[in-house]
Enzyme design. Sequence first.
Site, PDB file in Angstrom:
ATOM      1  N   ASP A  71       0.819  -1.214   0.000  1.00 56.69           N
ATOM      2  CA  ASP A  71       0.000   0.000   0.000  1.00 56.69           C
ATOM      3  C   ASP A  71       0.853   1.263   0.000  1.00 56.69           C
ATOM      4  OD1 ASP A  71      -2.024   1.820   0.213  1.00 56.69           O
ATOM      5  OD2 ASP A  71      -2.536   1.364   2.283  1.00 56.69           O
ATOM      6  N   ASP A 271      -1.786   5.118  -5.732  1.00 57.93           N
ATOM      7  CA  ASP A 271      -2.099   4.372  -4.504  1.00 57.93           C
ATOM      8  C   ASP A 271      -2.270   2.887  -4.805  1.00 57.93           C
ATOM      9  OD1 ASP A 271      -3.051   3.338  -2.149  1.00 57.93           O
ATOM     10  OD2 ASP A 271      -4.826   4.612  -2.029  1.00 57.93           O
TER      11      ASP A 271
END
Length: 409
Positions: A71, A271
Amino acid sequence: MHSEMKLMIIIISVLAAVALIQGCYSAANRHSKSPTSSVVFPVTGNVYPRGYYHATVNIGNPPKPYFLDIDTGSDLTWLQCDVPCVKCLPAPHKPYKPNKDLVACMDPLCASVHWPDNYDCKSSQDQCDYEVQYADHGSSLGLLVKDWFPLQYINGSVAKPRLAFGCGYNQEVLASMDPPYTDGILGLGVGKASILQQLHELGVTKNVVGHCLSAQGDGYLFFGDELVPSAGVVWTPMSTTDIEKHYSLGTAELYVGGKKSGIKGLPIVFDSGSTYTYLNAEAYKALLSMLMKDLKGKHIDIATDDESLPVCWKGSKPFKSIQDVKNLFKPIMLSFANSKNARLQFDPEAYLIISKHGNVCLGILNGSEVGLESVNLIGDISMLDKIILYDNENQRIGWAPANCNKLPR
C-alpha cells in the site's frame, strides 16, 4: 486485508508524516556505510476477483512469514496481532505474537502516526495506541511495537533492521469481502512511520520503492534504487503542494480516445492500496458520458443485473477476456501539467475487468461517493504491466511498460 479497505480518507489521514519531526533514530543507530543494494519481494495477487496484491514479509526472531497488502497510499504497516485478539479476521497465518518491545507514546513515530492530531501522553512510559480508519469503513485498532525485519539484498548480503509497526488486535472489514484476508498492510507512503522511511533513516536502503504488478497475477516489489531502469521511464516531479504526504503527481487533464474531455486540474495520487481507479464526480461523469457515446451502435448494453462494479455491459454472448471487447473501448489518457511530455495512458486492459458473469465492467469509479472529494486515485487496475517508481531521493514518480512476470535479476 482486502485492498478496498485501504482507500484512505485523504483529508483526515492519520497516517501522514509530521514535517517538523526530525529523524526518529539517533545517528548511533545508523549503518556506517551508505546503502548500496536493493531488496526484492515477489508479489502475488490480482485485481479481480481478489482485489489486492501482497508481498511475503518475514518478521521476528526466528522470522515468520506474513502476507501484507502492498500500500503506497498509507504509512503505517500493521499486522493482526494476538495480545490477545479482540477481533482478528480469517487470514493466511496465525496472528503475530509481540515481544515486549513497545513504542513509547513519547516516540516521534507515535506523533507521526497520529498527525495531524496531537496525541496525549500521560506518561513517557505509556504505550503508543493507533487506530486506522479507511474510507470504506474498514479499520484496524492496536498498538505500535518493534521487531526484527530480516532482509536479503540482491547482492546476497543480509540486513536485520528493527522496525516499528502496528500490532492490530481489533479489525473491521466490509461484510461483502471474502475471507481469507491478508495478515495486514505494508505501508509504503511518505511519512516517518512508513517502513521505507524507517529503512532509509537506518541507512538500510535508499528512499526509493518500486512495484511491477502483472495482469496475469503476481509481480514484484523492491526497496532501493538498483532496479530503477536507466532509460525508458516517464518521470514527473512529486508534487508536495496539492496533497501533501501522498504520492501526488500534481494536476492532470483527462482525454478519452484522444479527445479533450474538458476536465483539467485533476489532482492525481498513485495508490497501490486501491484496487480500482477513482475520479472525482465531474471527471467520472464526463468519462462515462464519452465512453457511452462511443459504444452507441456497437451491440453492447448496460448489464443491470451485474453488481460486480457500478457500471457493467453485456454482449450477445458472455465475454471471456478483455481481448473480446478491446476494439469497442478507446484509450484514456492523463496529461500532467507540471511535466511537458508526461502522459499516462490507460488502454482498455487498464480500466476494464471481465466479471464472473461474463460482462465487461468499468474499473474506474466515482471517488466522490467514497469521500475522496477532489482527489483522484490511480489504483492497481491502471498500474498493471508497468513498473511504477516512487523516488523519494529525487522527489519524482515514474512509470514504464515492463514484463512484471519476470523477477529482475
